[in-house]
Design an enzyme around this catalytic site. Sequence first.
Site, short mmCIF file in Angstrom:
data_model
loop_
_atom_site.label_atom_id
_atom_site.label_comp_id
_atom_site.label_asym_id
_atom_site.label_seq_id
_atom_site.Cartn_x
_atom_site.Cartn_y
_atom_site.Cartn_z
N ASP B 25 2.14 -4.53 -6.96
CA ASP B 25 2.80 -3.23 -7.04
C ASP B 25 3.97 -3.39 -8.00
O ASP B 25 4.98 -4.00 -7.67
CB ASP B 25 3.28 -2.81 -5.64
CG ASP B 25 4.10 -1.52 -5.66
OD1 ASP B 25 4.26 -0.93 -6.74
OD2 ASP B 25 4.56 -1.11 -4.58
N LYS B 86 10.04 0.87 -15.73
CA LYS B 86 8.81 1.65 -15.55
C LYS B 86 8.96 3.08 -16.07
O LYS B 86 7.99 3.69 -16.51
CB LYS B 86 8.47 1.67 -14.06
CG LYS B 86 7.09 2.20 -13.72
CD LYS B 86 6.84 2.01 -12.24
CE LYS B 86 5.49 2.53 -11.80
NZ LYS B 86 5.27 2.25 -10.36
N GLU B 185 -1.44 4.22 -6.87
CA GLU B 185 -0.62 3.77 -5.74
C GLU B 185 -0.97 4.47 -4.43
O GLU B 185 -1.16 3.81 -3.41
CB GLU B 185 0.86 3.92 -6.08
CG GLU B 185 1.31 2.83 -7.07
CD GLU B 185 2.59 3.17 -7.82
OE1 GLU B 185 3.26 4.15 -7.46
OE2 GLU B 185 2.91 2.45 -8.78
N ASP B 207 4.04 9.81 -1.67
CA ASP B 207 4.55 8.56 -2.20
C ASP B 207 5.77 8.82 -3.09
O ASP B 207 5.63 9.23 -4.25
CB ASP B 207 3.42 7.86 -2.98
CG ASP B 207 3.85 6.53 -3.58
OD1 ASP B 207 5.04 6.16 -3.46
OD2 ASP B 207 3.00 5.85 -4.18
#
Lengths: 173, 620
Positions: B25, B86, B185, B207
């Site tokens: 992850d 990211k 994810e 999420d």
Amino acid sequence: MGTPCHFALFELKPSFRVDLDQLATRYRELARGVHPDRFADASEREQRLALEHSASLNDAYQTLKNAPKRARYLLAMGGNEVALEVTVHDPEFLLQQMQWREELEDLQDEADLAGVEVFKRRLKVAQEELNESFAACWDDAAQREQAERLMRRMQFLDKLSYEVRQLEERLDD
Amino acid sequence: MALLQIAEPGQSPQPHQRRLAVGIDLGTTNSLVAALRSGLSEPLADAAGHVILPSAVRYHADRIEVGQSAKAAAASDPFNTVLSVKRLMGRGLSDVKQLGEQLPYRFVGGESHMPFIDTVQGPKSPVEVSADILKVLRQRAEEALGGELVGAVITVPAYFDDAQRQATKDAARLAGLNVLRLLNEPTAAAVAYGLDQNAEGVVAIYDLGGGTFDISILRLTGGVFEVLATGGDTALGGDDFDHAIASWIVSEAGLSADLDPSVQRSLLQVACAAKEALTDAESVEVAYGDWRATLTRQAFDAQIESMLARSLKACRRAVRDAGIELEEVEAVVMVGGSTRVPRVRDAVGELFGRTPLTEIDPDQVVAIGAAIQADTLAGNKRDGEELLLLDVIPLSLGLETMGGLMEKVIPRNTTIPVARAQDFTTYKDGQSAMMIHVLQGERELISDCRSLARFELRGIPAMVAGAAKIRVTFQVDADGLLSVAARELASGIESSIQVKPSYGLTDGEIARMLKDSFQYASDDKVARVLREQQVDAERLLEAVQGALEADGERLLDADERMVIDLQMQELRELMKGTDGPAIEQQTKRLSQVTDAFAARRLDSTVKAALAGRNLNEIDE
């Protein structure tokens, strides 16, 4: 690519009436066999084949799952490709189309969420009626013209329900 | 379900057969690596026992520091310390400017449109920074598992576009990881929950991570995870909550809005600590310099309300796209550290009319699910009971048409893999070339969509306008990555590209980075290349051997079998030596002679699936 008949892929007889739950179950069984995840450690060639097989399986499933697409596919199966865009001679339906659209515009102007719900239910009833009529006539060569007309009506309502979703999104703020 | 494996922890029952694979992850604020050990998926810890690796990279002149200590240096060394990288993945310089002035870095342009961050080690692209995080996780995994990894499943936000996915895959490649799959994810989280609870029915995965938000609606049926719809926002997350608190401090304390980078960083640290304290406390004392004040949970809730509303709107849209009603959602799963905020849990619970599930640690659940899928993809499960994940593309893909409009070729939420073709024609007499402009997004005007790539189909024979038929084919693979081909049907002139996103790295940049990373690694380059050739050969030999055992008898005649056996024998002989190019050559040859066999096997799987069903029908 010489794709086999979509119905044969799912081992179904060509028909407009399809049990969607059964179709989904068969789709999952087939997907298990060909999905690229099953070939993650296989040779490059096998991976590419799995990708192609999966993509055409997905395409077949999408076509059979959706009523207007299934209708168009059935009509084209006899080798008579149905033109995508044609000037349709269907005055009765043309009038109804205009009515639907006007109503939708009013709902947007008034931001009438309850009205949208009612509209959606009516749309659904109209779609079901069309499906019934199509199922009754699509395989009768004498009624080919009528079947094509019904299929185009189905396509229009499909597009309209997409527009309703977009309207719901605009009103959701 | 797999049988329970009886083994001591850390001791694999079949030490020689298990292929090591991990789930990673790669998060905005934190990253994790997990693996299946003794049948249980769990995150792997570093030497100090920490599972979470803060996604922070600090560049020194002679070394690279990753994790907690790098994060701690963010305020004192802001230019050389990269946080939340990211958010920059797959983005252009102009996008980055829109992210706000909070980014303290000094950006420089590169060969591509990618924003490079100027550090003491020279310019670093977001892909390289991400690769530096991945390298640490890879090393951690190899130490914990005691061997070389066959591959990794790397998770990405479901709402990542093609450019962001490609950038993530490039980063993994740079870190020396074989990417088994890019996995969304929320889908990974669903796997962790679904397996744990043997669930069936429709579930929603909410999420909210450090920098991205995803909502996915899935239908779970007998081990098949079918994503019905997905939505989200790749620029919404817990970082934004920190920024909200930081701006509150700036205005309350009467600080000038023009802050230097190290002040910005320490303000954000104070803000983040306050946010975390408010998870349990009703109010928290906030201090910055001489200034101090109380922040109540109620005030904080008000600060984040508009962001929360954005996420709930995306939830409603995903439910509509899934073609279901809110009431049909049977379970809601919370993923991502930001779902610890009480207001977030309450609001999501209210929307779906049920208490969200939080049993699995929201920071770990994605990596845990990814590890389960990695184990399956590495071929450790071959009992016909494997999971099957059917995912979708998050954003529509299309082409530019006349008048600057986007014509959709594949609508959002279409199940992948998918291939779709659309025909176009020329609009001028004698037109000999056509520009193909590939776009992603939902809006009508191309200026509102993301430009993925442009290429030109040349050599169209002279014809009157409208006579040429140009077929453009889009193909999206199981990683969600797009390739596009264009062909003029009359002449057969073809042009195709693996879509290299406009904001991706150029091939030249990748080559340079790979070269740099080889130089950094102390091992000899030649040895490394040889090792890669050997690994490829081993993989193929294993795959063919497995296929022969399963279907050799049934699908091959004696001659075909002999040819394959001979080529395998030859490759095994070469493997004893160190002639890399010869191994590579022979690997190709073996791959060629097994082509037809591979095709037959795939066809027979389809037939087997059909046959299996017929049996069931007879039973009824």
